[in-house]
Every structure is written in C-alpha cells, then in structure tokens.
Design an enzyme around this catalytic site. Sequence first.
Site, PDB file in Angstrom:
ATOM      1  N   GLU A  62      12.648  21.468  72.115  1.00  0.00           N
ATOM      2  CA  GLU A  62      13.912  21.516  73.090  1.00  0.00           C
ATOM      3  C   GLU A  62      13.336  20.455  74.168  1.00  0.00           C
ATOM      4  OE1 GLU A  62      15.270  23.299  76.893  1.00  0.00           O
ATOM      5  OE2 GLU A  62      15.421  24.782  75.328  1.00  0.00           O
ATOM      6  N   GLU A 139       5.534  27.660  82.002  1.00  0.00           N
ATOM      7  CA  GLU A 139       6.665  28.285  82.069  1.00  0.00           C
ATOM      8  C   GLU A 139       6.621  29.710  81.542  1.00  0.00           C
ATOM      9  OE1 GLU A 139      10.222  27.161  79.538  1.00  0.00           O
ATOM     10  OE2 GLU A 139      10.504  26.067  81.344  1.00  0.00           O
TER      11      GLU A 139
END
Length: 283
Positions: A62, A139
């Site tokens: 993604e 992240e």
Amino acid sequence: MLASVSPAQAKLFNGETFYLDNGLQVIAIPNHKAPIVKHMLWYKSGSIDEKPGRGGSAHLLEHLMFRGTQKIPGTRFNDLMEENGAESNAFTGQDMTAYHQLLDVSRLELAMFLEADRMRGLEVSDKDFDLERKIVFEERLQRIDSNPAAYFGEALRRSLWQEHPYARPVSGTAEEILQLTRQDVEDFYETYYAPNNAVLVLAGDVDAATAKRLAEKYYGGLKKQKLPAPKEFPKLESSFKAQIRMSRPNIKSVRVGRSFAAPSYNVRPEEVYALSVLSAYMG
C-alpha cells in the site's frame, strides 16, 4: 430491524452496480449536492492473503503504490493530487486494501487515470523499497508496540481467531517487516492487483451513465487474471471463551475490551445491517 434497515439503506444511497468485461465491479452512488466526487478502488485482498511468515506484505505494498509507475514516476502521484486540490490516501485491512481520492468532479478523470495506471503498472526500486520498509517499521513501533491499548488489541485478536489468518496483525510483526523482501511485495501485487479482484466506487456528483463510460475508458483495457482460491472464513465454536490480562508498570489506568465473533457480509449478508446498528448502539 432487518426489515427496516435494508430498504432505508437502498433509498439513502440509491447506488447502481455493474461489471466491466474484465471483471471489475463498479458502484455508482449519485449525490449532486456539491460538485465533488469520491473515487475509491477497493482490492479484495488484505493481510489474510499474505504467505505465512511474510506478514506486512499487503500494508507495505500500500505504501509503495505511491512510489510511481513508468508513466508517473517517483512521488508525482502525490504531487498531482495536491496540485489539483484532492485529498488522497489509502488503508489496509484484513480482507481488503483501499485507495481513495476526494476531489472536484472536473478532476475525476485524472484520479481514474492515475489509479488505473498503478493497478498493473507499479515499478518498485530497491531504494524506494528500503525507504518504505523503514517507514512501515517505525510506524509499527509507534502505533502498536508503544501503544498499550493497540498491543493488547493484537493479543486479544490472537486469542479469538487462534490459527486463522485473522489472528495476525495487519501491519505484520516488527520481525516480519524487517524480513520482507522486494520480491514478497511484488508477488503479492502481481497475484492480487487485478480488475477482477477490485471494486470501483464513485460517489458524488456523477450519474451511473457517466460512471460506466469513464470506467470503461480508464479501467476497461486492463486484463483480468486467474486468482487464488479465497481464504476460508474461520469456524469457531460458539462456546469458545478466553480471557487475557496484561499489565505494564508505567500504565496506571484500567481498560477493558471485549470482542465477539459475528457473521460478516461474506458469510451471512442478511444479518450485517442489523449487526451494524447493534454495534453502534452497544459502542
């Protein structure tokens, strides 16, 4: 509840669904209150489709989808969206990955061209792969490993879904992310990113006829491909119960979470609207 929700849903959205010859499902939802449109492309693949030990492939892909194609190299995709006043983003789930843009209806064709281009034209360099893998790893540390509530949520899902792929974190574990290779991501892309594994949604100042014409123009030339068999949905014993307790010395507050395995649209679609309303009230 079922009797009242389904007709209301249909009347509210007034959507029309059709398919292109290459298998792409298109849903047009007209709403002419403002000259804007939401363009969304949903792929019917997510973290449950990853190979064992290669967790995080779908999510890393993604990120890499914003790193360019032969026609639109580098970060030009983001630049074009910003220059044309569009909001653009994406997200990965267990069963799907979605890419979406909110923009002026006069810029709709730009979004459709860009999204169709990267459906089959993605080019991943070693430099971009290393950079995005590092971003995804950081992240993970920030959003999950350093967040007690999120970390506990992962443990709860592991307990509930047991051996099913739903038990695995969407992000992949920190160890899995660091072990991912460019080939892992490219294999996932080549396998699942195809028109017959996607749903295009156009909602806003666009009618069904226009949606069909533009979908044919930008997506119609993409070829369908053979897809793997879909993953089986988990079959859990209704009597199954589990409890997890977790503590950290620096956390003084108490949080309680409860998860229930309930039918999804893929299993019993007739129950989904009622369950959605119930979930909203319970929450």
